[in-house]
Write a protein that holds these residues in place. Structure first.
Motif, PDB file in Angstrom:
ATOM      1  N   LEU A 183       0.821  -1.200   0.000  1.00 13.26           N
ATOM      2  CA  LEU A 183       0.000   0.000   0.000  1.00 13.26           C
ATOM      3  C   LEU A 183       0.860   1.257   0.000  1.00 13.26           C
ATOM      4  N   THR A 184       1.970   1.232   0.732  1.00 12.64           N
ATOM      5  CA  THR A 184       2.863   2.384   0.785  1.00 12.64           C
ATOM      6  C   THR A 184       3.422   2.698  -0.589  1.00 12.64           C
ATOM      7  N   ARG A 185       3.814   1.688  -1.327  1.00  8.33           N
ATOM      8  CA  ARG A 185       4.344   1.904  -2.675  1.00  8.33           C
ATOM      9  C   ARG A 185       3.305   2.558  -3.562  1.00  8.33           C
ATOM     10  N   LYS A 186       2.063   2.123  -3.441  1.00  5.12           N
ATOM     11  CA  LYS A 186       1.014   2.725  -4.247  1.00  5.12           C
ATOM     12  C   LYS A 186       0.804   4.178  -3.862  1.00  5.12           C
ATOM     13  N   LYS A 187       0.861   4.490  -2.571  1.00  2.73           N
ATOM     14  CA  LYS A 187       0.718   5.878  -2.124  1.00  2.73           C
ATOM     15  C   LYS A 187       1.858   6.735  -2.672  1.00  2.73           C
ATOM     16  N   ILE A 223       3.766  10.837  -6.549  1.00  2.00           N
ATOM     17  CA  ILE A 223       4.666  11.218  -7.639  1.00  2.00           C
ATOM     18  C   ILE A 223       3.868  11.595  -8.878  1.00  2.00           C
ATOM     19  N   ILE A 224       2.919  10.767  -9.264  1.00  2.00           N
ATOM     20  CA  ILE A 224       2.105  11.029 -10.454  1.00  2.00           C
ATOM     21  C   ILE A 224       1.354  12.351 -10.312  1.00  2.00           C
ATOM     22  N   LYS A 246      -2.224   1.721 -16.370  1.00  2.99           N
ATOM     23  CA  LYS A 246      -1.515   1.273 -15.168  1.00  2.99           C
ATOM     24  C   LYS A 246      -0.011   1.215 -15.422  1.00  2.99           C
ATOM     25  N   THR A 247       0.387   0.677 -16.559  1.00  3.48           N
ATOM     26  CA  THR A 247       1.802   0.582 -16.911  1.00  3.48           C
ATOM     27  C   THR A 247       2.396   1.969 -17.115  1.00  3.48           C
ATOM     28  N   ASN A 248       1.656   2.851 -17.800  1.00  3.70           N
ATOM     29  CA  ASN A 248       2.139   4.218 -18.031  1.00  3.70           C
ATOM     30  C   ASN A 248       2.424   4.926 -16.726  1.00  3.70           C
ATOM     31  N   LEU A 249       1.476   4.884 -15.809  1.00  7.25           N
ATOM     32  CA  LEU A 249       1.634   5.579 -14.541  1.00  7.25           C
ATOM     33  C   LEU A 249       2.761   4.978 -13.714  1.00  7.25           C
TER      34      LEU A 249
END
Length: 100
Positions: free
Chosen positions: A2-6, A11-12, A90-93
């Protein structure tokens, strides 16, 4: 996980909104005297107007200082926005977050 996704979302958001620590944004915030790219413009030329502006687009697509990173991620030294967004969302982001 979850932290990685946050982190990726953060960043995005900063990259796409332009509210980041790159020179273009901090120039308009009044925190620096130039918008020129600190990575590819020699320091003695920072106050000149005919050099690339340090934006997320410039860093991601064509800043010479990051050509190796672009080549590793996108298999090209210089890329276009079309190449950045040529895969699934998903891959782009994920790739943009990984790059930055």
């Amino acid at each position: 996980m979850l932290t990685r996704k946050k982190e990726e979302i953060s960043i995005i958001t900063r990259v796409l909104s332009g509210h980041n620590c790159l020179r273009n944004h901090i120039f308009y915030a009044g925190l620096t005297y130039t918008k020129n790219c600190t990575y590819c413009v020699p320091e003695e030329k920072w106050n000149e107007d005919n050099y690339p502006t340090e934006t997320a687009h410039h860093i991601l697509c064509d800043c010479p200082a990051f050509s190796k990173e672009r080549n590793n991620l996108y298999a090209a030294h210089v890329i276009t926005e079309k190449q950045v967004f040529s895969k699934s969302t998903k891959t782009n982001l994920h790739n943009i977050a990984k790059f930055f």
